[in-house]
Design a protein around this motif. Sequence first.
Motif, PDB file in Angstrom:
ATOM      1  N   GLU A 148     -24.719 -38.098  -5.502  1.00  0.00           N
ATOM      2  CA  GLU A 148     -24.588 -37.035  -6.482  1.00  0.00           C
ATOM      3  C   GLU A 148     -25.022 -37.732  -7.816  1.00  0.00           C
ATOM      4  OE1 GLU A 148     -24.424 -33.432  -8.514  1.00  0.00           O
ATOM      5  OE2 GLU A 148     -24.426 -33.811  -6.448  1.00  0.00           O
ATOM      6  N   VAL A 149     -24.418 -38.641  -8.077  1.00  0.00           N
ATOM      7  CA  VAL A 149     -24.570 -39.552  -9.532  1.00  0.00           C
ATOM      8  C   VAL A 149     -25.903 -40.240  -9.486  1.00  0.00           C
ATOM      9  CG1 VAL A 149     -23.869 -41.708 -10.859  1.00  0.00           C
ATOM     10  CG2 VAL A 149     -22.063 -40.193  -9.876  1.00  0.00           C
ATOM     11  N   ALA A 150     -26.481 -40.819  -8.507  1.00  0.00           N
ATOM     12  CA  ALA A 150     -27.718 -41.185  -8.466  1.00  0.00           C
ATOM     13  C   ALA A 150     -28.791 -39.923  -8.566  1.00  0.00           C
ATOM     14  CB  ALA A 150     -27.865 -42.009  -7.063  1.00  0.00           C
ATOM     15  N   ALA A 151     -28.723 -38.978  -7.736  1.00  0.00           N
ATOM     16  CA  ALA A 151     -29.554 -37.694  -7.770  1.00  0.00           C
ATOM     17  C   ALA A 151     -29.523 -37.366  -9.467  1.00  0.00           C
ATOM     18  CB  ALA A 151     -29.096 -36.863  -6.988  1.00  0.00           C
ATOM     19  N   ARG A 152     -28.496 -37.206 -10.147  1.00  0.00           N
ATOM     20  CA  ARG A 152     -28.346 -36.613 -11.420  1.00  0.00           C
ATOM     21  C   ARG A 152     -29.294 -37.922 -12.553  1.00  0.00           C
ATOM     22  NH1 ARG A 152     -24.880 -32.735 -13.282  1.00  0.00           N
ATOM     23  NH2 ARG A 152     -23.647 -31.885 -11.576  1.00  0.00           N
ATOM     24  N   GLU A 153     -29.065 -39.260 -12.115  1.00  0.00           N
ATOM     25  CA  GLU A 153     -29.594 -40.259 -13.002  1.00  0.00           C
ATOM     26  C   GLU A 153     -31.256 -40.051 -12.759  1.00  0.00           C
ATOM     27  OE1 GLU A 153     -27.609 -43.670 -11.835  1.00  0.00           O
ATOM     28  OE2 GLU A 153     -25.805 -43.310 -13.081  1.00  0.00           O
ATOM     29  N   ALA A 154     -31.314 -39.978 -11.488  1.00  0.00           N
ATOM     30  CA  ALA A 154     -33.103 -39.866 -11.502  1.00  0.00           C
ATOM     31  C   ALA A 154     -33.595 -38.853 -11.947  1.00  0.00           C
ATOM     32  CB  ALA A 154     -32.959 -39.956  -9.610  1.00  0.00           C
ATOM     33  N   ILE A 155     -32.864 -37.551 -11.952  1.00  0.00           N
ATOM     34  CA  ILE A 155     -33.443 -36.533 -12.597  1.00  0.00           C
ATOM     35  C   ILE A 155     -33.645 -36.663 -13.974  1.00  0.00           C
ATOM     36  CG2 ILE A 155     -33.014 -33.903 -12.971  1.00  0.00           C
ATOM     37  CD1 ILE A 155     -31.567 -33.779 -10.149  1.00  0.00           C
TER      38      ILE A 155
END
Length: 113
Positions: A87-94
């Motif tokens: 979830e954290v990685a996805a938010r950072e990528a977005i």
Amino acid sequence: MKTLHAPTRTATVVARLLERLDASRVPVDAHQYRIVAERLAGLMLDPDVDWQPLLAQSPAAATVYENLHYAEAGLCHAPLDQAVAAEVAAREAIEAARRKPEPGAAAPDAAAI
């Protein structure tokens, strides 16, 4: 005190098959998947079995177990650390994608901002 026994060989094989279906890069027939999951669910209804070793080896079996015993198990077998990290990685990528201008795109007009 009741002594629990290990999962049967059949349960282990069915759990492995469900893992293979989950990991398949080729589309899997939904009916076939349902039959395998239902078979494993039926085996997991045996209260005299210690399912913990199988659940530790098989995320798919853990998911089936949680669905069968949600009132008692909740999401205790879900890999929470992995889910949070994803979830954290996805938010950072977005956020990074939002900040990065598209190639060939004109700079934003100061009046439009």
